[in-house]
Design a protein around this motif. Structure first.
Motif, PDB file in Angstrom:
ATOM      1  N   ALA A  58       0.823  -1.208   0.000  1.00 55.02           N
ATOM      2  CA  ALA A  58       0.000   0.000   0.000  1.00 55.02           C
ATOM      3  C   ALA A  58       0.858   1.259   0.000  1.00 55.02           C
ATOM      4  N   GLY A  59       2.082   1.122   0.435  1.00 57.74           N
ATOM      5  CA  GLY A  59       2.989   2.262   0.449  1.00 57.74           C
ATOM      6  C   GLY A  59       4.403   1.793   0.684  1.00 57.74           C
ATOM      7  N   CYS A  60       5.348   2.695   0.496  1.00 56.96           N
ATOM      8  CA  CYS A  60       6.735   2.396   0.829  1.00 56.96           C
ATOM      9  C   CYS A  60       7.443   3.702   1.149  1.00 56.96           C
ATOM     10  N   CYS A  61       8.520   3.575   1.882  1.00 59.05           N
ATOM     11  CA  CYS A  61       9.312   4.742   2.251  1.00 59.05           C
ATOM     12  C   CYS A  61      10.720   4.524   1.715  1.00 59.05           C
ATOM     13  N   ARG A  62      11.192   5.474   0.939  1.00 52.33           N
ATOM     14  CA  ARG A  62      12.544   5.386   0.364  1.00 52.33           C
ATOM     15  C   ARG A  62      13.427   6.441   1.007  1.00 52.33           C
ATOM     16  N   TYR A  63      14.687   6.083   1.166  1.00 54.38           N
ATOM     17  CA  TYR A  63      15.633   6.998   1.794  1.00 54.38           C
ATOM     18  C   TYR A  63      16.866   7.132   0.916  1.00 54.38           C
ATOM     19  N   ASP A  64      17.176   8.337   0.516  1.00 60.35           N
ATOM     20  CA  ASP A  64      18.382   8.648  -0.248  1.00 60.35           C
ATOM     21  C   ASP A  64      19.446   9.088   0.751  1.00 60.35           C
ATOM     22  N   ARG A  65      20.395   8.199   1.041  1.00 65.89           N
ATOM     23  CA  ARG A  65      21.414   8.480   2.056  1.00 65.89           C
ATOM     24  C   ARG A  65      22.279   9.691   1.696  1.00 65.89           C
ATOM     25  N   GLN A  66      22.600   9.833   0.438  1.00 67.19           N
ATOM     26  CA  GLN A  66      23.466  10.947   0.031  1.00 67.19           C
ATOM     27  C   GLN A  66      22.834  12.296   0.336  1.00 67.19           C
ATOM     28  N   ASN A  67      21.571  12.430   0.029  1.00 60.87           N
ATOM     29  CA  ASN A  67      20.880  13.703   0.236  1.00 60.87           C
ATOM     30  C   ASN A  67      20.037  13.721   1.506  1.00 60.87           C
ATOM     31  N   GLU A  68      20.019  12.590   2.218  1.00 61.63           N
ATOM     32  CA  GLU A  68      19.187  12.441   3.415  1.00 61.63           C
ATOM     33  C   GLU A  68      17.742  12.829   3.118  1.00 61.63           C
ATOM     34  N   ARG A  69      17.256  12.392   1.979  1.00 63.19           N
ATOM     35  CA  ARG A  69      15.911  12.727   1.521  1.00 63.19           C
ATOM     36  C   ARG A  69      14.988  11.520   1.681  1.00 63.19           C
TER      37      ARG A  69
END
Length: 186
Positions: free
Chosen positions: A44-55
């Motif tokens: 139903a959803g997901c959370c993504r994390y960009d470590r380089q930009n901490e986004r």
């Protein structure tokens, strides 16, 4: 938006972002990016994390929202916010004890509820066990059930079931036969 119920994808994203601001969790919600998935079939959803930009980006599945409605879907949003909290505070996220504790604090489920039934199902062969998870794709446990995979609850063997046809298999050879027999109905 009609009342408070989102009827477009854009309205859903706006409402989710506004709702996130009301959840009592230590996450900079204004910094979260929100997106829609049209392809997801089981989550139903997901959370993504960009470590380089901490986004942090939370992706919500349109079909899940349409199936669940706003009230039920807020549970998914809270669940994804717990992932965002873990990512921003610890750089990683899972569904372990830390997640479970934070989820309980904000009344979020540990796992998001499914919104579709899988076309395949793994069924434990132990009559006393009720383990029977859905599968949407032909993963390794579906294709090769006889290669060391076991029931996730009791450790017994399992059988794979194709829901629409009722065909079952326990080996890769039987899987291949089922695929051939089903053809376009797979």
């Amino acid at each position: 938006m009609t009342g408070q119920t989102p009827i477009t994808r854009s309205e859903l994203l706006d409402r989710a972002a506004a709702y996130a601001e009301t959840v009592d969790i230590d996450v900079e919600t204004a910094a979260i990016e929100w997106d829609i998935s049209e392809r997801a079939k089981r989550r139903a959803g997901c959370c993504r994390y960009d470590r380089q930009n901490e986004r942090v980006t939370i992706v919500l599945t349109w079909a899940a929202y349409r199936e669940m409605g706003w009230e039920r879907f807020t549970r998914t949003i809270r669940h994804e916010l717990v992932h965002a909290w873990e990512f921003t505070h610890f750089g990683e996220s899972g569904h372990g004890s830390r997640f479970r504790e934070k989820a309980a604090e904000i009344d979020a489920p540990r796992h998001c509820e499914p919104f579709t039934e899988g076309r395949l199902r793994l069924v434990c062969t132990n009559d006393a066990c009720e383990w029977a998870p859905d599968r949407h794709r032909a993963s390794k446990p579906v294709k090769y059930p006889d290669e060391g995979y076991r029931c996730g609850e009791c450790g017994s063997e399992y059988v794979v079931e194709h829901r629409d046809s009722g065909l079952t298999w326990r080996t890769n050879r039987e899987y291949q036969r089922a695929r051939e027999r089903l053809g376009d109905e797979w």
